[in-house]
Motif scaffolding. Structure first.
Motif, PDB file in Angstrom:
ATOM      1  N   GLU A   1       0.256 106.474  16.185  1.00  0.00           N
ATOM      2  CA  GLU A   1       0.999 106.854  17.349  1.00  0.00           C
ATOM      3  C   GLU A   1      -0.089 106.783  18.636  1.00  0.00           C
ATOM      4  OE1 GLU A   1       4.029 110.139  19.194  1.00  0.00           O
ATOM      5  OE2 GLU A   1       2.738 110.743  17.880  1.00  0.00           O
TER       6      GLU A   1
ATOM      7  N   VAL B   1      -0.762 103.043  19.396  1.00  0.00           N
ATOM      8  CA  VAL B   1       0.308 102.354  20.059  1.00  0.00           C
ATOM      9  C   VAL B   1       0.506 102.773  21.579  1.00  0.00           C
ATOM     10  CG1 VAL B   1       2.783 102.162  20.410  1.00  0.00           C
ATOM     11  CG2 VAL B   1       1.739 102.311  18.127  1.00  0.00           C
ATOM     12  N   ALA B   2       0.010 104.189  21.970  1.00  0.00           N
ATOM     13  CA  ALA B   2       0.073 104.789  23.128  1.00  0.00           C
ATOM     14  C   ALA B   2      -1.183 104.143  23.817  1.00  0.00           C
ATOM     15  CB  ALA B   2      -0.046 106.158  23.250  1.00  0.00           C
TER      16      ALA B   2
ATOM     17  N   GLU C   1       0.172 100.663  24.931  1.00  0.00           N
ATOM     18  CA  GLU C   1       1.051 100.677  26.087  1.00  0.00           C
ATOM     19  C   GLU C   1       0.482 100.826  27.271  1.00  0.00           C
ATOM     20  OE1 GLU C   1       4.989 102.147  23.605  1.00  0.00           O
ATOM     21  OE2 GLU C   1       3.724 103.641  24.687  1.00  0.00           O
ATOM     22  N   ASP C   2      -0.614 101.753  27.440  1.00  0.00           N
ATOM     23  CA  ASP C   2      -1.390 102.030  28.491  1.00  0.00           C
ATOM     24  C   ASP C   2      -2.039 100.720  29.193  1.00  0.00           C
ATOM     25  OD1 ASP C   2      -0.403 104.729  28.489  1.00  0.00           O
ATOM     26  OD2 ASP C   2      -2.315 105.523  27.500  1.00  0.00           O
TER      27      ASP C   2
ATOM     28  N   ASN D   1      -1.421  97.475  28.413  1.00  0.00           N
ATOM     29  CA  ASN D   1      -0.365  96.465  29.100  1.00  0.00           C
ATOM     30  C   ASN D   1       0.142  97.133  30.288  1.00  0.00           C
ATOM     31  OD1 ASN D   1      -0.472  95.249  26.521  1.00  0.00           O
ATOM     32  ND2 ASN D   1       1.382  96.239  25.654  1.00  0.00           N
ATOM     33  N   LYS D   2       0.196  98.236  30.641  1.00  0.00           N
ATOM     34  CA  LYS D   2       0.741  98.794  31.833  1.00  0.00           C
ATOM     35  C   LYS D   2      -0.254  98.682  33.043  1.00  0.00           C
ATOM     36  CE  LYS D   2       2.487 102.791  34.298  1.00  0.00           C
ATOM     37  NZ  LYS D   2       1.795 102.650  35.530  1.00  0.00           N
TER      38      LYS D   2
ATOM     39  N   SER E   1      -0.217  94.833  33.877  1.00  0.00           N
ATOM     40  CA  SER E   1       0.625  94.431  34.542  1.00  0.00           C
ATOM     41  C   SER E   1       0.693  94.776  35.844  1.00  0.00           C
ATOM     42  CB  SER E   1       1.996  95.098  34.156  1.00  0.00           C
ATOM     43  OG  SER E   1       3.330  94.933  34.708  1.00  0.00           O
TER      44      SER E   1
END
Length: 226
Positions: A172, A175-176, A179-180, A182-183, A186
């Motif tokens: 987990e 994955v977090a 995600e961080d 990727n953000k 972006s």
């Protein structure tokens, strides 16, 4: 040694042996019940034997009393017949049978007390077996609950060795982290797009200014007399 004393020694020996071998608690309960039932069967045999001995002693006592009475009658007959020596011997035998009858009566009284004690122990043992039988289901349920708790600990990673939950938490977190990242990427792309748009706006103004200047120059040239 009483039946319950022997049973207690037997159970302690068997249970301690099974515990030392890390046997399953359910197996220990079942073995204890088997031992108790075996002891109960043995106790019933002892009680039956003691009761039969009691009956036998009562019968022997009655026989000797009857023989004593018969010899007393023979002594009277011998004395009436002028045979004092036979009367004396008959009375001696009558007394012997009386003594035997008294001995059997005394022994039977002791045996009766023993039988009463054995029957009391037998009832106590029977009650203990019933109690253990009733507790068996409860103990089995408690064991299953404890096993379920141990399984939950292992799955959740609450035991000392860790478990599946540790791996899940680690995944987990990974994955977090993705995600961080990727953000963040972006956000960076969006910021770059804005900068590009701002730069484009500047270039368009420069073009407009140049176009206006060019128009003004052309018009000025066209307005001059030839």
């Amino acid at each position: 040694m009483s039946i319950l004393d022997r049973l207690s020694r037997l159970l302690r020996a068997n249970v301690n042996d099974m515990i030392s071998k890390a046997e399953d608690p359910g197996k220990i309960i079942d073995q204890s019940l088997r031992d108790m039932r075996s002891a109960y069967t043995e106790a019933r045999t002892e009680v039956a034997e003691a009761m039969s001995q009691n009956i036998k002693m009562e019968r022997e006592s009655n026989i000797n009393r009857k023989l004593a009475t018969e010899y007393e009658k023979k002594a009277e007959e011998a004395l009436r017949g002028g045979r004092e020596d036979l009367a004396r011997e008959a009375l001696r035998r009558a007394q012997n049978h009386k003594d035997l009858a008294a001995g059997f009566d005394e022994q039977r009284a002791t045996q009766t007390n023993t039988v009463d004690q054995l029957r009391t122990q037998l009832r106590a043992l029977e009650a203990k077996i019933d109690e253990m039988e009733s507790k068996k289901t409860l103990l089995a349920a408690r064991q299953k609950t404890a096993q379920a708790g141990a399984t939950l600990d292992r799955v959740s990673g609450f035991d000392k060795a860790g478990g599946a939950m540790d791996a899940f938490d680690e995944m987990e977190q990974k994955v977090a982290g993705m995600e961080d990242r990727n953000k963040a990427m972006s956000d960076l792309r969006r910021e770059n797009d804005i900068d590009a748009q701002l730069r484009d706006l500047g270039r368009e103004k420069d073009v407009d200014d140049a176009l206006a200047a060019l128009k003004a120059r052309v018009q000025g040239e066209q307005s001059k007399p030839g």
